[in-house]
Design an enzyme around this catalytic site. Structure first.
Site, mmCIF file in Angstrom:
data_model
loop_
_atom_site.group_PDB
_atom_site.id
_atom_site.type_symbol
_atom_site.label_atom_id
_atom_site.label_comp_id
_atom_site.label_asym_id
_atom_site.label_seq_id
_atom_site.Cartn_x
_atom_site.Cartn_y
_atom_site.Cartn_z
ATOM 1 N N ASP A 47 0.832 -1.210 0.000
ATOM 2 C CA ASP A 47 0.000 0.000 0.000
ATOM 3 C C ASP A 47 0.867 1.261 0.000
ATOM 4 O OD1 ASP A 47 1.010 -0.219 2.594
ATOM 5 O OD2 ASP A 47 -0.936 -0.051 3.607
ATOM 6 N N TYR A 62 12.141 2.672 -0.856
ATOM 7 C CA TYR A 62 11.457 1.368 -0.897
ATOM 8 C C TYR A 62 10.158 1.468 -1.685
ATOM 9 C CZ TYR A 62 8.217 -2.298 0.638
ATOM 10 O OH TYR A 62 7.275 -3.308 0.660
ATOM 11 N N LYS A 120 9.008 -0.217 -5.312
ATOM 12 C CA LYS A 120 7.851 -1.111 -5.469
ATOM 13 C C LYS A 120 6.881 -0.532 -6.502
ATOM 14 C CE LYS A 120 7.069 -4.464 -3.491
ATOM 15 N NZ LYS A 120 7.455 -5.883 -3.681
HETATM 16 P P1 NAD Z 1 11.072 -10.261 3.844
HETATM 17 O O1 NAD Z 1 12.093 -9.173 3.874
HETATM 18 O O2 NAD Z 1 10.711 -10.943 5.107
HETATM 19 O O3 NAD Z 1 11.533 -11.409 2.833
HETATM 20 C C1 NAD Z 1 12.065 -11.132 1.574
HETATM 21 C C2 NAD Z 1 12.667 -12.418 1.030
HETATM 22 O O4 NAD Z 1 13.202 -12.107 -0.269
HETATM 23 C C3 NAD Z 1 13.824 -12.967 1.871
HETATM 24 O O5 NAD Z 1 13.717 -14.366 2.016
HETATM 25 C C4 NAD Z 1 15.064 -12.602 1.071
HETATM 26 O O6 NAD Z 1 16.125 -13.506 1.283
HETATM 27 C C5 NAD Z 1 14.523 -12.641 -0.353
HETATM 28 N N1 NAD Z 1 15.303 -11.783 -1.260
HETATM 29 C C6 NAD Z 1 15.662 -10.487 -1.055
HETATM 30 N N2 NAD Z 1 16.398 -10.066 -2.088
HETATM 31 C C7 NAD Z 1 16.516 -11.105 -2.965
HETATM 32 C C8 NAD Z 1 17.163 -11.287 -4.209
HETATM 33 N N3 NAD Z 1 17.880 -10.293 -4.779
HETATM 34 N N4 NAD Z 1 17.058 -12.485 -4.819
HETATM 35 C C9 NAD Z 1 16.355 -13.503 -4.257
HETATM 36 N N5 NAD Z 1 15.722 -13.387 -3.068
HETATM 37 C C10 NAD Z 1 15.803 -12.202 -2.433
HETATM 38 O O7 NAD Z 1 9.806 -9.616 3.141
HETATM 39 P P2 NAD Z 1 8.262 -9.872 3.428
HETATM 40 O O8 NAD Z 1 7.849 -9.020 4.553
HETATM 41 O O9 NAD Z 1 7.988 -11.317 3.459
HETATM 42 O O10 NAD Z 1 7.635 -9.226 2.116
HETATM 43 C C11 NAD Z 1 7.340 -10.040 0.968
HETATM 44 C C12 NAD Z 1 6.772 -9.146 -0.117
HETATM 45 O O11 NAD Z 1 5.601 -8.496 0.384
HETATM 46 C C13 NAD Z 1 7.710 -8.032 -0.565
HETATM 47 O O12 NAD Z 1 7.602 -7.906 -1.965
HETATM 48 C C14 NAD Z 1 7.193 -6.800 0.131
HETATM 49 O O13 NAD Z 1 7.458 -5.630 -0.623
HETATM 50 C C15 NAD Z 1 5.705 -7.103 0.191
HETATM 51 N N6 NAD Z 1 5.001 -6.450 1.304
HETATM 52 C C16 NAD Z 1 5.355 -6.717 2.597
HETATM 53 C C17 NAD Z 1 4.652 -6.122 3.634
HETATM 54 C C18 NAD Z 1 4.967 -6.424 5.077
HETATM 55 O O14 NAD Z 1 4.327 -5.855 5.960
HETATM 56 N N7 NAD Z 1 5.904 -7.295 5.393
HETATM 57 C C19 NAD Z 1 3.614 -5.232 3.360
HETATM 58 C C20 NAD Z 1 3.295 -4.958 2.035
HETATM 59 C C21 NAD Z 1 3.982 -5.597 1.012
#
Ligand code: NAD
Length: 338
Positions: free
Chosen positions: A137, A162, A166
């Site tokens: 969001d 960030y 996105k």
């Molecule tokens: P996270 O940081 O916990 O996990 C990210 C994962 O991606 C990790 O396992 C990391 O090792 C892997 N990664 C990072 N860079 C990489 C690369 N270059 N190549 C391969 N793997 C790579 O993130 P999350 O909180 O699980 O978020 C997952 C998705 O959801 C993301 O796209 C994030 O933008 C989106 N998102 C998260 C939230 C939240 O509250 N956590 C909210 C909105 C959207």
């Protein structure tokens, strides 16, 4: 999953992270005849414990690949046809994007581009593959108290490196859909919480600071508001979109319907730990620190589109979900330590 389509092979990126690991574990249990291949570079946000946990599933496989490495990704796509690609991998922490934006440009923008190109090159322009782009969001920017919640039609107005990275990746996906015919789905969710989230994020950070009797840093005056989505609710929302094969080239907002200020959530955690786990005067650990640069004031999500078309709705038991989360961190204190 995706009824009407014979789904056999699913590629997940970032499956060792917080949300991706919940998606994989729940998918592996629910869809035992489908194979899930996880591509992750095991960054700091991936615990070896998460990897061990996922290894228990017979229909799970792992490949240590950095999505910025186009050649390695191409190899994966050339070996197998994927019916569904779910892209979670990202650099996900706003503070890190301020101190070191380049990783966010590389992973979030170039990494997404590499996956889109693999779909164009290896899968008949992405046909017969549904590409699901997991986004945030935060691409919509910040709201005041009296402004309406973000809808799927809200303008992009990212504030941090960030959210800009996105937003950029969301736009790439839409363009690859229009220009190259990729079949895609974009979901923009609010702040997730639950077990296995890395300690840099607000809820686990607060819990672990209290456990370690360390100061809990709070940006500004703590009045910034976030909408909180329990990770299981998020996964249910994703599954609901796959149930019928009719949501192609669309965007859906996914929110928890629970807006609360940062200081209120910290105080709620303090109360639970003091009253139910025997910690004492944790309130005194709260320390207001200089505000984050470009700090968005409020995120608020209108989820009525997904609710209307799929019937999905976030659970309303936020207090219970917060307790489950706290309990997990209390009982798994070494998840991140080793
Ligand atoms: P996270 O940081 O916990 O996990 C990210 C994962 O991606 C990790 O396992 C990391 O090792 C892997 N990664 C990072 N860079 C990489 C690369 N270059 N190549 C391969 N793997 C790579 O993130 P999350 O909180 O699980 O978020 C997952 C998705 O959801 C993301 O796209 C994030 O933008 C989106 N998102 C998260 C939230 C939240 O509250 N956590 C909210 C909105 C959207």
């Amino acid at each position: 999953m995706i009824s009407g389509k014979n789904i056999k092979e699913v590629l997940v990126t970032g499956g060792n992270g917080f949300i991706g690991s919940h998606f994989i574990s729940q998918s592996c249990k629910k869809f035992s005849s489908i194979n899930f291949l996880n591509v992750d570079n095991l960054s700091y946000a991936a615990s070896p414990n998460t990897q061990n946990y996922l290894n228990q599933f017979k229909n799970y496989n792992f490949c240590n690949i950095d999505i910025t490495n186009a050649e390695k990704l191409k190899e994966i796509f050339s070996k197998k046809h994927f019916d569904l690609v779910v892209h979670f991998a990202a650099e996900s922490h706003v503070d890190n994007s301020i101190s070191s934006p380049i990783e966010f440009i590389n992973t979030n923008i170039i990494g997404t581009y590499n996956i889109l190109q693999c779909l164009v090159d290896n899968t008949n322009n992405g046909k017969n593959t549904l590409y699901h782009h997991i986004s945030t969001d935060e691409v919509f920017g910040s709201l005041n108290l009296n402004e309406d919640s973000f809808t799927e039609l809200s303008n992009f107005s990212p504030s941090s490196p960030y959210s800009a990275s996105k937003a950029c990746s969301d736009l790439l996906v839409e363009a690859w859909g229009k220009t190259f015919g990729i079949d895609y789905l974009i979901t923009n969710c609010s702040n997730n919480f639950g077990p296995r989230q890395y300690l840099e994020k607000l809820i686990p950070k607060t819990i672990m600071k209290i456990i370690s009797n360390e100061k809990i840093p709070v940006y500004g005056n703590g009045t910034n508001i976030r909408d909180w989505l329990y990770v299981d609710d998020h996964i249910e929302a994703i599954f609901s979109l796959y149930e019928e094969n009719r949501f192609i080239n669309e965007r859906f907002n996914i929110g928890g319907g629970h807006e609360i200020s940062n200081i209120e959530i910290i105080q709620a955690i303090v109360k639970i730990l003091d009253e139910e786990y025997g910690y004492k005067e944790s309130q005194d650990l709260i320390e207001f620190v200089e505000d984050r640069k470009g700090h968005d004031f409020r995120y608020s999500i209108n989820s009525s589109k997904i609710e209307k078309v799929t019937g999905w709705k976030a659970n309303e038991n936020f207090a219970e979900q917060l307790k489950i989360t706290i309990d997990w961190y209390i009982n798994n204190q070494d998840w991140w330590n080793n």
